[in-house]
Design a protein around this motif. Sequence first.
Motif, PDB file in Angstrom:
ATOM      1  N   ASP A 212       0.822  -1.197   0.000  1.00  0.00           N
ATOM      2  CA  ASP A 212       0.000   0.000   0.000  1.00  0.00           C
ATOM      3  C   ASP A 212       0.861   1.254   0.000  1.00  0.00           C
ATOM      4  O   ASP A 212       0.609   2.206  -0.721  1.00  0.00           O
ATOM      5  N   SER A 213       1.900   1.293   0.846  1.00  0.00           N
ATOM      6  CA  SER A 213       2.746   2.484   0.922  1.00  0.00           C
ATOM      7  C   SER A 213       3.549   2.667  -0.349  1.00  0.00           C
ATOM      8  O   SER A 213       3.903   3.770  -0.720  1.00  0.00           O
ATOM      9  N   ALA A 214       3.853   1.557  -1.035  1.00  0.00           N
ATOM     10  CA  ALA A 214       4.627   1.661  -2.262  1.00  0.00           C
ATOM     11  C   ALA A 214       3.816   2.261  -3.395  1.00  0.00           C
ATOM     12  O   ALA A 214       4.349   2.891  -4.289  1.00  0.00           O
ATOM     13  N   SER A 215       2.471   2.063  -3.362  1.00  0.00           N
ATOM     14  CA  SER A 215       1.646   2.486  -4.482  1.00  0.00           C
ATOM     15  C   SER A 215       0.969   3.829  -4.247  1.00  0.00           C
ATOM     16  O   SER A 215       0.394   4.395  -5.162  1.00  0.00           O
ATOM     17  N   ILE A 216       0.993   4.351  -3.022  1.00  0.00           N
ATOM     18  CA  ILE A 216       0.285   5.575  -2.714  1.00  0.00           C
ATOM     19  C   ILE A 216       0.958   6.771  -3.388  1.00  0.00           C
ATOM     20  O   ILE A 216       2.176   6.818  -3.536  1.00  0.00           O
ATOM     21  N   ASN A 217       0.142   7.715  -3.837  1.00  0.00           N
ATOM     22  CA  ASN A 217       0.669   8.949  -4.421  1.00  0.00           C
ATOM     23  C   ASN A 217       0.226  10.105  -3.531  1.00  0.00           C
ATOM     24  O   ASN A 217      -0.964  10.379  -3.390  1.00  0.00           O
ATOM     25  N   LEU A 218       1.197  10.779  -2.943  1.00  0.00           N
ATOM     26  CA  LEU A 218       0.901  11.838  -1.974  1.00  0.00           C
ATOM     27  C   LEU A 218       1.045  13.238  -2.564  1.00  0.00           C
ATOM     28  O   LEU A 218       1.130  14.211  -1.820  1.00  0.00           O
ATOM     29  N   THR A 219       1.070  13.358  -3.883  1.00  0.00           N
ATOM     30  CA  THR A 219       1.058  14.675  -4.501  1.00  0.00           C
ATOM     31  C   THR A 219      -0.174  15.445  -4.018  1.00  0.00           C
ATOM     32  O   THR A 219      -1.267  14.890  -3.924  1.00  0.00           O
ATOM     33  N   HIS A 220      -0.006  16.753  -3.708  1.00  0.00           N
ATOM     34  CA  HIS A 220      -1.064  17.615  -3.190  1.00  0.00           C
ATOM     35  C   HIS A 220      -1.608  17.077  -1.864  1.00  0.00           C
ATOM     36  O   HIS A 220      -2.800  17.135  -1.584  1.00  0.00           O
TER      37      HIS A 220
ATOM     38  N   GLU B 156       8.503   6.490   1.543  1.00  0.00           N
ATOM     39  CA  GLU B 156       7.716   5.314   1.894  1.00  0.00           C
ATOM     40  C   GLU B 156       8.281   4.638   3.143  1.00  0.00           C
ATOM     41  O   GLU B 156       7.518   4.167   4.003  1.00  0.00           O
ATOM     42  N   SER B 157       9.603   4.601   3.255  1.00  0.00           N
ATOM     43  CA  SER B 157      10.225   4.012   4.443  1.00  0.00           C
ATOM     44  C   SER B 157       9.902   4.831   5.689  1.00  0.00           C
ATOM     45  O   SER B 157       9.617   4.275   6.762  1.00  0.00           O
ATOM     46  N   GLU B 158       9.936   6.161   5.561  1.00  0.00           N
ATOM     47  CA  GLU B 158       9.618   7.016   6.704  1.00  0.00           C
ATOM     48  C   GLU B 158       8.148   6.881   7.106  1.00  0.00           C
ATOM     49  O   GLU B 158       7.817   6.940   8.292  1.00  0.00           O
ATOM     50  N   LEU B 159       7.293   6.698   6.109  1.00  0.00           N
ATOM     51  CA  LEU B 159       5.879   6.474   6.426  1.00  0.00           C
ATOM     52  C   LEU B 159       5.697   5.155   7.173  1.00  0.00           C
ATOM     53  O   LEU B 159       4.913   5.066   8.128  1.00  0.00           O
TER      54      LEU B 159
ATOM     55  N   GLU C 111       5.260  16.921  -5.562  1.00  0.00           N
ATOM     56  CA  GLU C 111       5.415  15.819  -6.523  1.00  0.00           C
ATOM     57  C   GLU C 111       5.793  14.553  -5.778  1.00  0.00           C
ATOM     58  O   GLU C 111       6.640  14.587  -4.880  1.00  0.00           O
ATOM     59  N   HIS C 112       5.176  13.445  -6.156  1.00  0.00           N
ATOM     60  CA  HIS C 112       5.500  12.152  -5.561  1.00  0.00           C
ATOM     61  C   HIS C 112       5.315  11.083  -6.625  1.00  0.00           C
ATOM     62  O   HIS C 112       4.267  10.987  -7.258  1.00  0.00           O
ATOM     63  N   SER C 113       6.348  10.312  -6.850  1.00  0.00           N
ATOM     64  CA  SER C 113       6.301   9.232  -7.827  1.00  0.00           C
ATOM     65  C   SER C 113       7.214   8.112  -7.347  1.00  0.00           C
ATOM     66  O   SER C 113       7.788   8.183  -6.252  1.00  0.00           O
ATOM     67  N   GLU C 114       7.357   7.082  -8.177  1.00  0.00           N
ATOM     68  CA  GLU C 114       8.253   5.989  -7.799  1.00  0.00           C
ATOM     69  C   GLU C 114       9.702   6.439  -7.724  1.00  0.00           C
ATOM     70  O   GLU C 114      10.542   5.771  -7.116  1.00  0.00           O
ATOM     71  N   ARG C 115      10.024   7.598  -8.294  1.00  0.00           N
ATOM     72  CA  ARG C 115      11.401   8.113  -8.266  1.00  0.00           C
ATOM     73  C   ARG C 115      11.717   8.882  -6.992  1.00  0.00           C
ATOM     74  O   ARG C 115      12.873   9.158  -6.710  1.00  0.00           O
ATOM     75  N   GLY C 116      10.689   9.252  -6.247  1.00  0.00           N
ATOM     76  CA  GLY C 116      10.914  10.011  -5.027  1.00  0.00           C
ATOM     77  C   GLY C 116       9.849  11.077  -4.836  1.00  0.00           C
ATOM     78  O   GLY C 116       8.786  11.037  -5.454  1.00  0.00           O
TER      79      GLY C 116
END
Length: 225
Positions: free
Chosen positions: A4-12, A177-180, A35-40
């Motif tokens: 779940d944490s890997a797929s979540i997008n927290l932009t905005h 994601e690790s911090e979450l 901005e939030h993506s798989e790159r950071g």
Amino acid sequence: MTADSASINLTHHFLIAMPGLEDEAFAKSVVYVCEHSERGALGLVINKPGELSMEGLFQKVDLPLHRQDLMNAPVLQGGPVHTERGFVLHDAMLVDVPAQEDAVEAAQEDDTEAAQEAEALSAVSHKESVYASTMTIPGGLEMTTSKDVLEALSMGAGPKRVLISLGYSAWGEGQLESELAENSWLTVGADTAVIFDTPVEQRYERAMKLLGLESWMLSSEVGHS
């Protein structure tokens, strides 16, 4: 890291620091995620004022400031990365870009499928930011790094709602994601009223209230598991 944490997008979204997060740059901070993506991820801390006011910042860049509503607003410490650079978070400033008639005409001379697709795309007008170097954020905001936005504000124009920070916050691939997963942050969809219409010293509590929480409800031990 969970799926779940890997797929979540927290932009905005807001990241709200848990009491156990003791990093000086982020303790009791609220970060707006641009901005939030798989790159950071990339964001701006919205509740840590620096020493400069906006009037002082404009003096440093040799521009007058003809926006009385912004004179005494603080310049914020947006994060520990590139603290010498300014980042302007503001309401979207968009202009209509007309259809590219020359591209349509060229496509009409070519009967290939690709040319027909190009013609269809070029025939549609779209909107672009009025500023030279701008990140458009889903949710209605933009983050601009080019000086033209400061020049617009200097002349008494520019976006109505503005936050300026020096520096930004960044996370590498998988880091946020690790911090979450370590419970370092709470997350909630962003409310622009917290960013622009709430005094800086109240933004942490106001962001908490978006989750129905008060800071006293949280244990300082969270995040140290």
